[in-house]
Design an enzyme around this catalytic site. Structure first.
Site, PDB file in Angstrom:
ATOM      1  N   LYS A 245      12.966  -6.343  -2.501  1.00  0.00           N
ATOM      2  CA  LYS A 245      11.987  -7.424  -2.302  1.00  0.00           C
ATOM      3  C   LYS A 245      11.101  -7.570  -3.536  1.00  0.00           C
ATOM      4  O   LYS A 245      10.888  -8.688  -4.028  1.00  0.00           O
ATOM      5  CB  LYS A 245      11.138  -7.132  -1.065  1.00  0.00           C
ATOM      6  CG  LYS A 245      10.005  -8.100  -0.850  1.00  0.00           C
ATOM      7  CD  LYS A 245       9.129  -7.665   0.314  1.00  0.00           C
ATOM      8  CE  LYS A 245       7.861  -8.469   0.380  1.00  0.00           C
ATOM      9  NZ  LYS A 245       6.936  -7.994   1.405  1.00  0.00           N
ATOM     10  N   ASP A 246      10.569  -6.450  -4.060  1.00  0.00           N
ATOM     11  CA  ASP A 246       9.686  -6.534  -5.216  1.00  0.00           C
ATOM     12  C   ASP A 246      10.433  -6.904  -6.486  1.00  0.00           C
ATOM     13  O   ASP A 246       9.892  -7.590  -7.352  1.00  0.00           O
ATOM     14  CB  ASP A 246       8.910  -5.230  -5.401  1.00  0.00           C
ATOM     15  CG  ASP A 246       7.795  -5.076  -4.381  1.00  0.00           C
ATOM     16  OD1 ASP A 246       7.468  -6.060  -3.681  1.00  0.00           O
ATOM     17  OD2 ASP A 246       7.235  -3.961  -4.281  1.00  0.00           O
TER      18      ASP A 246
ATOM     19  N   ARG B 214     -15.358  27.572  -0.301  1.00  0.00           N
ATOM     20  CA  ARG B 214     -14.648  27.187   0.926  1.00  0.00           C
ATOM     21  C   ARG B 214     -13.755  25.966   0.735  1.00  0.00           C
ATOM     22  O   ARG B 214     -12.829  25.739   1.493  1.00  0.00           O
ATOM     23  CB  ARG B 214     -15.648  26.869   2.039  1.00  0.00           C
ATOM     24  CG  ARG B 214     -16.560  28.006   2.405  1.00  0.00           C
ATOM     25  CD  ARG B 214     -17.675  27.525   3.301  1.00  0.00           C
ATOM     26  NE  ARG B 214     -18.479  26.530   2.565  1.00  0.00           N
ATOM     27  CZ  ARG B 214     -19.311  25.653   3.125  1.00  0.00           C
ATOM     28  NH1 ARG B 214     -19.458  25.634   4.427  1.00  0.00           N
ATOM     29  NH2 ARG B 214     -20.003  24.824   2.395  1.00  0.00           N
TER      30      ARG B 214
ATOM     31  N   HIS C 222       1.440  -7.482  -4.916  1.00  0.00           N
ATOM     32  CA  HIS C 222       1.339  -8.156  -3.627  1.00  0.00           C
ATOM     33  C   HIS C 222      -0.016  -8.832  -3.438  1.00  0.00           C
ATOM     34  O   HIS C 222      -1.010  -8.416  -4.022  1.00  0.00           O
ATOM     35  CB  HIS C 222       1.525  -7.148  -2.481  1.00  0.00           C
ATOM     36  CG  HIS C 222       2.824  -6.418  -2.539  1.00  0.00           C
ATOM     37  ND1 HIS C 222       2.932  -5.086  -2.206  1.00  0.00           N
ATOM     38  CD2 HIS C 222       4.071  -6.811  -2.894  1.00  0.00           C
ATOM     39  CE1 HIS C 222       4.190  -4.705  -2.343  1.00  0.00           C
ATOM     40  NE2 HIS C 222       4.899  -5.728  -2.768  1.00  0.00           N
TER      41      HIS C 222
ATOM     42  N   TYR D 284      -5.356   2.904   2.165  1.00  0.00           N
ATOM     43  CA  TYR D 284      -6.212   1.783   1.793  1.00  0.00           C
ATOM     44  C   TYR D 284      -6.686   1.007   3.010  1.00  0.00           C
ATOM     45  O   TYR D 284      -6.021   0.922   4.019  1.00  0.00           O
ATOM     46  CB  TYR D 284      -5.540   0.868   0.771  1.00  0.00           C
ATOM     47  CG  TYR D 284      -4.223   0.255   1.169  1.00  0.00           C
ATOM     48  CD1 TYR D 284      -4.144  -1.077   1.559  1.00  0.00           C
ATOM     49  CD2 TYR D 284      -3.047   0.992   1.105  1.00  0.00           C
ATOM     50  CE1 TYR D 284      -2.923  -1.652   1.902  1.00  0.00           C
ATOM     51  CE2 TYR D 284      -1.834   0.435   1.444  1.00  0.00           C
ATOM     52  CZ  TYR D 284      -1.778  -0.896   1.836  1.00  0.00           C
ATOM     53  OH  TYR D 284      -0.576  -1.459   2.181  1.00  0.00           O
TER      54      TYR D 284
ATOM     55  N   ASP E 192      -6.563  -0.064   8.408  1.00  0.00           N
ATOM     56  CA  ASP E 192      -6.270   0.988   7.441  1.00  0.00           C
ATOM     57  C   ASP E 192      -4.759   1.132   7.329  1.00  0.00           C
ATOM     58  O   ASP E 192      -4.049   1.058   8.337  1.00  0.00           O
ATOM     59  CB  ASP E 192      -6.848   2.335   7.891  1.00  0.00           C
ATOM     60  CG  ASP E 192      -8.362   2.405   7.807  1.00  0.00           C
ATOM     61  OD1 ASP E 192      -8.981   1.520   7.187  1.00  0.00           O
ATOM     62  OD2 ASP E 192      -8.928   3.352   8.374  1.00  0.00           O
TER      63      ASP E 192
ATOM     64  N   LYS F 280      -8.838  -5.129  -0.767  1.00  0.00           N
ATOM     65  CA  LYS F 280      -8.307  -3.785  -0.511  1.00  0.00           C
ATOM     66  C   LYS F 280      -9.176  -2.733  -1.187  1.00  0.00           C
ATOM     67  O   LYS F 280      -9.587  -2.905  -2.335  1.00  0.00           O
ATOM     68  CB  LYS F 280      -6.878  -3.655  -1.054  1.00  0.00           C
ATOM     69  CG  LYS F 280      -5.884  -4.588  -0.405  1.00  0.00           C
ATOM     70  CD  LYS F 280      -4.499  -4.440  -1.018  1.00  0.00           C
ATOM     71  CE  LYS F 280      -3.511  -5.389  -0.349  1.00  0.00           C
ATOM     72  NZ  LYS F 280      -2.168  -5.262  -0.946  1.00  0.00           N
TER      73      LYS F 280
ATOM     74  N   GLU G 100     -18.215  12.023   0.917  1.00  0.00           N
ATOM     75  CA  GLU G 100     -18.227  10.774   1.678  1.00  0.00           C
ATOM     76  C   GLU G 100     -17.316   9.815   0.942  1.00  0.00           C
ATOM     77  O   GLU G 100     -17.516   9.569  -0.252  1.00  0.00           O
ATOM     78  CB  GLU G 100     -19.644  10.202   1.756  1.00  0.00           C
ATOM     79  CG  GLU G 100     -20.591  11.048   2.567  1.00  0.00           C
ATOM     80  CD  GLU G 100     -22.004  10.468   2.596  1.00  0.00           C
ATOM     81  OE1 GLU G 100     -22.354   9.635   1.731  1.00  0.00           O
ATOM     82  OE2 GLU G 100     -22.759  10.866   3.486  1.00  0.00           O
TER      83      GLU G 100
ATOM     84  N   ARG H 187       5.062  -0.188  -6.360  1.00  0.00           N
ATOM     85  CA  ARG H 187       4.882  -1.058  -5.196  1.00  0.00           C
ATOM     86  C   ARG H 187       4.002  -2.208  -5.632  1.00  0.00           C
ATOM     87  O   ARG H 187       2.902  -2.019  -6.106  1.00  0.00           O
ATOM     88  CB  ARG H 187       4.254  -0.295  -4.039  1.00  0.00           C
ATOM     89  CG  ARG H 187       5.138   0.829  -3.510  1.00  0.00           C
ATOM     90  CD  ARG H 187       4.425   1.601  -2.410  1.00  0.00           C
ATOM     91  NE  ARG H 187       5.201   2.726  -1.952  1.00  0.00           N
ATOM     92  CZ  ARG H 187       6.033   2.693  -0.903  1.00  0.00           C
ATOM     93  NH1 ARG H 187       6.184   1.588  -0.207  1.00  0.00           N
ATOM     94  NH2 ARG H 187       6.696   3.773  -0.552  1.00  0.00           N
TER      95      ARG H 187
ATOM     96  N   ASP I  34       2.403 -13.064   3.540  1.00  0.00           N
ATOM     97  CA  ASP I  34       2.737 -12.030   2.567  1.00  0.00           C
ATOM     98  C   ASP I  34       3.415 -12.665   1.354  1.00  0.00           C
ATOM     99  O   ASP I  34       4.405 -13.387   1.500  1.00  0.00           O
ATOM    100  CB  ASP I  34       3.667 -11.011   3.240  1.00  0.00           C
ATOM    101  CG  ASP I  34       4.014  -9.845   2.347  1.00  0.00           C
ATOM    102  OD1 ASP I  34       3.241  -9.539   1.429  1.00  0.00           O
ATOM    103  OD2 ASP I  34       5.075  -9.226   2.584  1.00  0.00           O
TER     104      ASP I  34
END
Length: 182
Positions: free
Chosen positions: A169-170, A23, A62, A132, A47, A72, A28, A59, A143
């Site tokens: 930005k990055d 199926r 950070h 995350y 979240d 995280k 979990e 990405r 930030d």
């Protein structure tokens, strides 16, 4: 759930037990009591989800500065990513060192990145979706980031820095040395 401790104290790789049959599957992905007892006694307050349209998208790196640091818990829910944590804990013997792991939707791996670490990832597939949980809400005024291609960190990304798809930005983030001086 099974845990794998990584070479730097703090980040942990978590693999859920997947129960599969004709199926489909069931697993979990998070249990508060188990996480608090086994990994870290923290509360998750937000979240987040992000889509990287193209493979090779990076990405990060950070973090959120005090008094709003974030831990995280990252998982890839579609496709695959190469996930990275870099130790920036003051006085840590592994300061500036990184660990990385592939996180895939099929494998359902998760990485715990505690406070005091930079976080970043590279999409290994088109359409990679990352979900995350964080231990502090996003705060634009806290930030911060460090250059994903900083030679002092020397992350072995699966794409060259010149070919990486990175936000302006990055690309403009400072070096780790600037963090040490601040």
């Amino acid at each position: 759930m099974r845990i794998t401790h990584l070479p730097i104290d703090g980040p942990v790789l978590i693999r859920p037990k997947i129960l599969a049959d004709a199926r489909g599957y069931f697993m979990e992905t998070f249990k508060d009591g188990w996480f608090r007892d086994t990994i870290a006694d923290v509360a998750f307050v937000q979240d987040n989800q992000a889509l990287s349209v193209q493979a090779g998208t990076i990405r990060g790196l950070h973090y959120q500065a005090d008094p709003m640091p974030q831990g995280k818990l990252i998982r890839c829910v579609s496709g695959a990513i190469f996930d990275v944590a870099v130790d920036i804990r003051p006085g840590s013997v592994t300061f500036g060192q990184w660990v990385g792991a592939n996180l895939t939707a099929d494998g359902a791996e998760q990485m715990w990145v505690p406070e005091g670490f930079l976080h970043g990832y590279c999409a290994l597939t088109d359409g990679a979706v990352v979900f995350y949980k964080v231990t502090a809400p996003y705060s634009a005024s806290h930030d911060r980031g460090i250059a994903f291609d900083d030679p002092d960190i020397a992350i072995d990304w699966p794409v060259s820095p010149g070919e990486a798809i990175v936000s302006e930005k990055d690309r403009a983030q400072p070096s780790l040395a600037s963090l040490v001086r601040s």
